[in-house]
Design an enzyme around this catalytic site. Structure first.
Site, PDB file in Angstrom:
ATOM      1  CG  ASP A   1    -102.812 -87.092  20.240  1.00 11.27           C
ATOM      2  OD1 ASP A   1    -101.915 -87.676  19.612  1.00 11.27           O
ATOM      3  OD2 ASP A   1    -104.012 -87.191  19.937  1.00 11.27           O
TER       4      ASP A   1
ATOM      5  CB  VAL B   1     -99.105 -84.554  13.118  1.00 13.95           C
ATOM      6  CG1 VAL B   1    -100.573 -84.634  12.753  1.00 13.95           C
ATOM      7  CG2 VAL B   1     -98.923 -83.745  14.392  1.00 13.95           C
ATOM      8  CG  LEU B   2     -99.643 -90.741   9.691  1.00 11.54           C
ATOM      9  CD1 LEU B   2     -99.013 -90.267   8.385  1.00 11.54           C
ATOM     10  CD2 LEU B   2     -99.219 -92.167  10.007  1.00 11.54           C
TER      11      LEU B   2
ATOM     12  NE  ARG C   1     -84.658 -96.282   4.495  1.00  9.16           N
ATOM     13  CZ  ARG C   1     -85.765 -95.555   4.730  1.00  9.16           C
ATOM     14  NH1 ARG C   1     -86.691 -96.023   5.547  1.00  9.16           N
ATOM     15  NH2 ARG C   1     -85.921 -94.392   4.141  1.00  9.16           N
TER      16      ARG C   1
ATOM     17  CG  HIS D   1     -94.537 -90.860   2.029  1.00 11.68           C
ATOM     18  ND1 HIS D   1     -95.219 -91.093   3.201  1.00 11.68           N
ATOM     19  CD2 HIS D   1     -93.378 -91.563   2.133  1.00 11.68           C
ATOM     20  CE1 HIS D   1     -94.504 -91.884   3.988  1.00 11.68           C
ATOM     21  NE2 HIS D   1     -93.388 -92.196   3.361  1.00 11.68           N
TER      22      HIS D   1
ATOM     23  CG  MET E   1     -85.497 -88.140   9.675  1.00 12.75           C
ATOM     24  SD  MET E   1     -86.528 -87.649  11.092  1.00 12.75           S
ATOM     25  CE  MET E   1     -85.554 -88.259  12.464  1.00 12.75           C
TER      26      MET E   1
ATOM     27  CB  VAL F   1     -91.014 -87.197  12.356  1.00 10.29           C
ATOM     28  CG1 VAL F   1     -90.973 -88.634  11.850  1.00 10.29           C
ATOM     29  CG2 VAL F   1     -89.902 -86.995  13.389  1.00 10.29           C
ATOM     30  CB  ALA F   2     -95.296 -84.719   9.898  1.00 13.40           C
ATOM     31  CB  ILE F   3     -90.669 -83.577   6.428  1.00 10.14           C
ATOM     32  CG1 ILE F   3     -90.349 -82.633   5.270  1.00 10.14           C
ATOM     33  CG2 ILE F   3     -89.749 -84.771   6.454  1.00 10.14           C
ATOM     34  CD1 ILE F   3     -91.077 -81.311   5.310  1.00 10.14           C
ATOM     35  CG  ASP F   4     -91.339 -89.239   4.543  1.00  9.56           C
ATOM     36  OD1 ASP F   4     -90.607 -88.744   3.673  1.00  9.56           O
ATOM     37  OD2 ASP F   4     -90.997 -90.200   5.248  1.00  9.56           O
TER      38      ASP F   4
END
Length: 361
Positions: free
Chosen positions: A197, A238-239, A15, A95, A300, A266-269
């Site tokens: 949730d 989760v965020l 990117r 992050h 990702m 996906v929450a690994i950031d």
């Protein structure tokens, strides 16, 4: 204002912080834009295209970092720390909560660091995080389905099943943007999908959106544990804005999962929502813990870099112009949501969640 667009250096990150269209907008507003050579080449934005839009092409990152404002995508890598200048404005994903080393460097360099990931909208959303969350949510099912193949150490399950064979079971932790987009893709494939949730209003909204095809479940440690036992694919979505992600899945829960089941965190950031999660790269994306395949790539959307860049700059353009046209102080004074993006300024942590998680005042 002098604005720099560097080439991203994170593993398999293609990117770029500004499209040629955004460069044109900045140049037309009277700013000098410097783009590092080949910054967008991999996704079809070659140097000649940037030149046509008024950018100056330079050969080294050091020349780019002579600018007042740096617009990029991912958090700084170790090779980039030495390039920072005191008082420089950094506008990108940061992050910081799970990244004490980067935070310490930004403080040491006394930069003005504005994070895409904590800029807010008046409606309570995170407008610069949403487009990447949409892409990561959709990708999570795509990569999860791929990891479930036996050749990738998975269970050998086809998520959609076939006539006479039950579909795979997908469990999604979190019903926000990532979770919603993941559900959309998984249901589209014909999978058996459950979202957990703690927000009952959100669960009602998801049920209204998807109908009876989607199963919703109130999230507790017990309901998570029971759901994981039967899952083929688990997606961590989760965020908590600015904060380290809560560890919803323990090592003991992982041990009780099916061998060859897949986790896409996906929450690994923000540190990941599984105790067994650790950051991976596109070059080496998966590993196993107790027979469970983990995919924890921290960038990702970088795998779908052209789509991601276009989607991201659609969202960042107005904020970049605001900072460039007004200067960072006036821009932050005028826009409360952009002010929420300020994480580090002149040697101080200015985001409460980051300060709390990393022990700064």
């Amino acid at each position: 204002m002098k604005i720099g667009i560097p080439k991203e250096v994170k593993n398999h990150e293609y990117r770029v912080g500004a499209t040629p269209t955004l460069v044109k907008l900045l140049v037309e507003a009277g700013h000098l834009v410097t783009v590092e050579a080949k910054a967008g080449e991999a996704i079809g934005f070659d140097d000649d295209l940037y030149k046509k839009m008024g950018a100056k092409i330079v050969q080294t990152a050091r020349e780019v970092y002579e600018s007042e404002l740096i617009i990029k995508v991912k958090e700084l890598q170790e090779d980039e720390f030495s390039l920072l200048q005191p008082g420089q404005i950094l506008f990108c994903y940061l992050h910081l909560a799970p990244d004490p080393k980067q935070t310490a460097k930004l403080l040491e360099k006394k930069v003005v660091a504005i994070a895409y990931d904590t800029v807010t909208h008046s409606n309570g959303t995170l407008p610069l995080l949403v487009p990447m969350s949409e892409i990561a949510g959709r990708m999570s099912v795509q990569v999860g389905a791929n990891c479930l193949q036996l050749n990738n150490r998975g269970r050998g399950v086809l998520l959609g099943g076939v006539p006479g064979v039950l579909p795979g079971k997908v469990v999604i932790l979190g019903g926000g943007v990532v979770g919603t987009e993941a559900a959309k893709m998984a249901l589209g494939l014909g999978a058996n999908v459950t979202i957990l949730d703690r927000d009952l209003y959100r669960l009602r909204a998801l049920e209204n959106l998807f109908g009876p095809r989607l199963k919703t479940l109130y999230s507790t440690s017990s309901s998570i544990e029971e759901s994981l036992k039967e899952a083929d694919l688990v997606i961590g979505a989760v965020l908590i804005p600015g904060k380290t992600a809560p560890k919803l899945v323990t090592k003991e829960m992982i041990k009780k999962m099916r061998k060859g089941a897949v986790i896409v965190d996906v929450a690994i950031d923000q540190g990941g929502c599984m105790e067994t999660s650790r950051p991976t790269t596109h070059a080496n994306p998966i590993y196993e813990v107790d027979g469970v395949v983990h995919y924890c790539v921290t960038n990702m959307p970088g795998a779908c870099a052209r789509t991601s860049t276009l989607a991201l700059t659609n969202a960042t353009a107005e904020y970049a112009l605001m900072i460039a046209n007004k200067g960072w102080k006036q821009a932050l004074n005028d826009h409360a949501g952009l002010r929420d993006g300020l994480n580090v300024c002149d040697g101080l942590v200015t985001n409460e969640s980051v300060a709390h998680d990393l022990g700064y005042p």
